[in-house]
Design a protein around this motif. Sequence first.
Motif, mmCIF file in Angstrom:
data_model
loop_
_atom_site.group_PDB
_atom_site.id
_atom_site.type_symbol
_atom_site.label_atom_id
_atom_site.label_comp_id
_atom_site.label_asym_id
_atom_site.label_seq_id
_atom_site.Cartn_x
_atom_site.Cartn_y
_atom_site.Cartn_z
ATOM 1 N N VAL B 74 0.854 -1.319 0.031
ATOM 2 C CA VAL B 74 -0.016 0.040 0.029
ATOM 3 C C VAL B 74 0.879 1.230 0.066
ATOM 4 O O VAL B 74 0.658 2.213 -0.717
ATOM 5 N N ILE B 75 2.036 1.207 0.845
ATOM 6 C CA ILE B 75 2.695 2.539 0.946
ATOM 7 C C ILE B 75 3.590 2.776 -0.486
ATOM 8 O O ILE B 75 3.777 3.837 -0.973
ATOM 9 N N LEU B 76 3.710 1.651 -1.165
ATOM 10 C CA LEU B 76 4.413 2.028 -2.672
ATOM 11 C C LEU B 76 3.446 2.301 -3.557
ATOM 12 O O LEU B 76 3.636 2.893 -4.413
ATOM 13 N N SER B 77 2.263 1.645 -3.364
ATOM 14 C CA SER B 77 1.104 1.831 -4.428
ATOM 15 C C SER B 77 0.529 3.380 -4.319
ATOM 16 O O SER B 77 0.178 3.784 -5.495
ATOM 17 N N VAL B 78 0.203 3.946 -3.166
ATOM 18 C CA VAL B 78 -0.388 5.158 -3.184
ATOM 19 C C VAL B 78 0.091 6.311 -3.952
ATOM 20 O O VAL B 78 -0.418 6.745 -4.979
ATOM 21 N N PRO B 79 1.667 6.342 -3.833
ATOM 22 C CA PRO B 79 2.353 7.458 -4.550
ATOM 23 C C PRO B 79 2.448 7.231 -5.897
ATOM 24 O O PRO B 79 2.085 7.957 -6.814
ATOM 25 N N SER B 80 2.641 5.943 -6.394
ATOM 26 C CA SER B 80 2.682 5.540 -7.762
ATOM 27 C C SER B 80 1.345 5.540 -8.478
ATOM 28 O O SER B 80 1.412 6.065 -9.641
ATOM 29 N N ALA B 81 0.239 5.336 -7.717
ATOM 30 C CA ALA B 81 -1.075 5.505 -8.365
ATOM 31 C C ALA B 81 -1.399 6.851 -8.737
ATOM 32 O O ALA B 81 -1.941 7.125 -9.775
ATOM 33 N N PHE B 82 -0.923 7.583 -7.618
ATOM 34 C CA PHE B 82 -1.052 9.127 -7.910
ATOM 35 C C PHE B 82 -0.372 9.677 -9.042
ATOM 36 O O PHE B 82 -1.097 10.405 -9.916
ATOM 37 N N HIS B 134 6.390 -11.755 -2.048
ATOM 38 C CA HIS B 134 5.082 -11.416 -1.644
ATOM 39 C C HIS B 134 4.560 -10.140 -2.029
ATOM 40 O O HIS B 134 3.663 -9.996 -2.794
ATOM 41 N N LEU B 135 5.745 -9.197 -2.005
ATOM 42 C CA LEU B 135 5.253 -7.851 -2.438
ATOM 43 C C LEU B 135 4.938 -7.871 -3.820
ATOM 44 O O LEU B 135 4.147 -7.199 -4.417
ATOM 45 N N LEU B 136 5.697 -8.598 -4.749
ATOM 46 C CA LEU B 136 5.643 -8.581 -6.194
ATOM 47 C C LEU B 136 4.269 -9.172 -6.626
ATOM 48 O O LEU B 136 3.750 -8.651 -7.486
ATOM 49 N N ILE B 137 3.830 -10.063 -5.840
ATOM 50 C CA ILE B 137 2.623 -10.711 -6.414
ATOM 51 C C ILE B 137 1.267 -9.711 -5.807
ATOM 52 O O ILE B 137 0.252 -10.089 -6.309
ATOM 53 N N THR B 138 1.759 -9.149 -4.730
ATOM 54 C CA THR B 138 0.408 -8.404 -4.145
ATOM 55 C C THR B 138 0.310 -6.913 -4.867
ATOM 56 O O THR B 138 -0.713 -6.365 -4.810
ATOM 57 N N VAL B 139 1.450 -6.479 -5.006
ATOM 58 C CA VAL B 139 1.571 -5.072 -5.491
ATOM 59 C C VAL B 139 0.675 -4.705 -6.683
ATOM 60 O O VAL B 139 -0.021 -3.796 -6.823
ATOM 61 N N PRO B 140 0.467 -5.628 -7.970
ATOM 62 C CA PRO B 140 -0.415 -5.393 -8.888
ATOM 63 C C PRO B 140 -1.944 -5.017 -8.223
ATOM 64 O O PRO B 140 -2.519 -4.195 -8.992
ATOM 65 N N LEU B 141 -2.184 -6.064 -7.559
ATOM 66 C CA LEU B 141 -3.553 -5.990 -6.805
ATOM 67 C C LEU B 141 -3.977 -4.505 -6.102
ATOM 68 O O LEU B 141 -4.736 -3.855 -6.443
ATOM 69 N N SER B 142 -3.165 -4.136 -5.236
ATOM 70 C CA SER B 142 -3.228 -2.980 -4.569
ATOM 71 C C SER B 142 -3.084 -1.773 -5.257
ATOM 72 O O SER B 142 -3.617 -0.875 -5.187
ATOM 73 N N PHE B 143 -1.917 -1.668 -6.248
ATOM 74 C CA PHE B 143 -1.982 -0.680 -7.268
ATOM 75 C C PHE B 143 -3.112 -0.442 -8.070
ATOM 76 O O PHE B 143 -3.840 0.628 -8.131
ATOM 77 N N ARG B 144 -3.727 -1.660 -8.487
ATOM 78 C CA ARG B 144 -5.127 -1.470 -9.463
ATOM 79 C C ARG B 144 -6.161 -0.766 -8.486
ATOM 80 O O ARG B 144 -6.845 0.161 -8.920
ATOM 81 N N THR B 145 -6.327 -1.496 -7.293
ATOM 82 C CA THR B 145 -7.511 -1.128 -6.419
ATOM 83 C C THR B 145 -7.291 0.410 -6.107
ATOM 84 O O THR B 145 -8.341 1.271 -6.221
ATOM 85 N N LEU B 146 -6.121 0.850 -5.992
ATOM 86 C CA LEU B 146 -5.904 2.436 -5.550
ATOM 87 C C LEU B 146 -5.937 3.314 -6.749
ATOM 88 O O LEU B 146 -6.459 4.440 -6.465
ATOM 89 N N HIS B 147 -5.640 2.724 -7.856
ATOM 90 C CA HIS B 147 -5.556 3.435 -8.989
ATOM 91 C C HIS B 147 -7.128 3.840 -9.215
ATOM 92 O O HIS B 147 -7.385 4.822 -9.497
ATOM 93 N N VAL B 148 -7.861 2.780 -9.169
ATOM 94 C CA VAL B 148 -9.286 2.975 -9.527
ATOM 95 C C VAL B 148 -9.878 4.010 -8.484
ATOM 96 O O VAL B 148 -10.685 5.044 -8.646
ATOM 97 N N GLY B 149 -9.346 3.790 -7.092
ATOM 98 C CA GLY B 149 -9.928 4.843 -6.038
ATOM 99 C C GLY B 149 -9.600 6.422 -6.533
ATOM 100 O O GLY B 149 -10.382 7.446 -6.084
ATOM 101 N N ILE B 150 -8.163 6.411 -6.880
ATOM 102 C CA ILE B 150 -7.656 7.767 -6.950
ATOM 103 C C ILE B 150 -8.456 8.527 -8.112
ATOM 104 O O ILE B 150 -8.875 9.814 -8.150
ATOM 105 N N SER B 151 -8.689 7.563 -9.495
ATOM 106 C CA SER B 151 -9.414 7.973 -10.479
ATOM 107 C C SER B 151 -10.579 8.628 -10.205
ATOM 108 O O SER B 151 -11.433 9.124 -10.791
ATOM 109 N N SER B 152 -11.287 8.100 -8.862
ATOM 110 C CA SER B 152 -12.712 8.389 -8.701
ATOM 111 C C SER B 152 -12.861 9.676 -7.664
ATOM 112 O O SER B 152 -13.899 9.904 -7.313
ATOM 113 N N LEU B 153 -11.873 10.122 -7.391
ATOM 114 C CA LEU B 153 -11.914 11.180 -6.482
ATOM 115 C C LEU B 153 -12.449 12.339 -7.325
ATOM 116 O O LEU B 153 -11.995 12.732 -8.399
#
Lengths: 308, 262
Positions: B74-82, B134-153
Amino acid sequence: MSDLSPAIDQAATPIQELRARPTQWGALVAPMLVLVFIFFVIPILYLLRMSFAEQAFAKSVVPIFGVYSLENFAEIFGDIFFLDMIVNSLIVGTGTVVATLLISYPIAYYLTLTRGWERTLILVACLLPLFVNIIVAVLGWYILLLPFGVIQNMLSALGLIDGPLGALKSFWALITVLTYEHIPFAVLILAASLQNISPDKINMARVLGSGVYRTFLTIVLPLTMPGVVATVILVFALSISSYLVPALITGQQVMVLPIAIFSYTSYLLNWTLAAAISLILLVIVAGITFGLTILANRLTRRGEWEIV
Amino acid sequence: MLLALRLFIYLIVIIMLLPIMMSLPMALTAGSYVTFPPDGLSLKWFIRMSQDLILMETIGRSFVLALFAALLGVILSVPSAFAIERGRLAGRTAIETLITSPRMIPQIVLVLALLIFYEFIGLAETFAGLVIAHLLITVPLSFRTLHVGISSLDRRLEWSSAILGASRARTFHKIIVPHLKTFLIAAFTFAFIISFNNVTMALFLSAVGERTLPVEMFNRMYVGGMTPVLLAIAFVLAVVGAVTFIVLDRTIGVLKYLSGHN
């Protein structure tokens, strides 16, 4: 007026943000890119390199440079054992895809017809496996399919079979459990796809005199083909590369590619050969993915499928 | 026809639930083997399970591992999704594809590549190496979820906040985080579940004395077949999974977040 000046200064913020230099945004995405580059791109490229190395380097703990060879692939394609394994993997993948679609499509279709507790029950049953470790379900299937297990005892009690069922070690058991594992994904994709169909289209067909079956065959099914293709790609890729289920359900009885990758990595310590088998698995998965995507795009462009 | 469809659906519902619930009656056996029907009723295998120190240790390890992987993800995904959503970066499709690609290739291939790479750089059989995997296989998912969230702001809320004099940090804290909350929870929870349940990565990468719970279960089953202790722990996992499912559905709604990813 002076009270407002900080606010006016701040008002520039959104504009500044829009003008933020690309390097600032780049810095935000950099840690992620570094992670993926170092721990994904480099290892995968090295694995590809290793599959073309001589077997003398089978467990080289220093990086290999220079010597390229097709030794591993010559061994794989010259041995009926490996060819059998590739065919087994393809059969298991195809069988799982067919079974998953035949079960998941009716479920997804039924979900559009029902509301309330029935819909909740179906969704819970179909999505629960996503939240519970797959080993739990594999243990359950193991008990059900075991010789002298639940299914056999029931069938014997009903007088349907006589003697051991022997189901556990067969292709059928493997396809059953893999199908079970992938039904949740398929139902999710197909239900989303079916829900996207505008009711107007179905109503129009009905008004124009088309029956339920004809409406399904000429309107609903074609409109959900993109979802079906997505399901085929996903389920095929996941089932052909599953190690856990074949290892626990059929063991060495049905040799598939992931079992061989694990054996050559852990017991036989032949990393170059394991790398070569991995490359073959990758090529199969990539081939199915791109092949079906291109096919789907072409059919869509010809207007046979319409994505709503 | 509809009746036939309905019967078929109910049959599938039973088949979907049966293997998961199978472990309870079998684990309650008083005998020493797995038999059907169970050989008397007792809780002795559940007690045996709670006394199994190795098993308990692996539970703790899996928990910590999943916690690290999900949190770092999550910590890596939030800034990159932004950055991807707002930054108009050159090649953002390529960057997105790169971030999500570890989930596109077979896990067994990914883990073999990591194993060989770890041997070179000295991360083989370390906990850090496992967390990264484990980070490698979970990051695609958290990234995509947060990307959807950020684009809906709703950007207008952020502009209003800025115009009213809030600093960027304050806007982030008071406007962005509350609106992203459910997406942050979803990203973290699904990453946690995927990491906690993963077998393949840890099977290759964890050291002999430092297995995770699923790997320990896998190994016991692979080597020793079925024992009632395994069924007891399986039942506990089934209950925890079902509770997680219900709580998530009641709080943030499961379907919305699941339909996007696989």
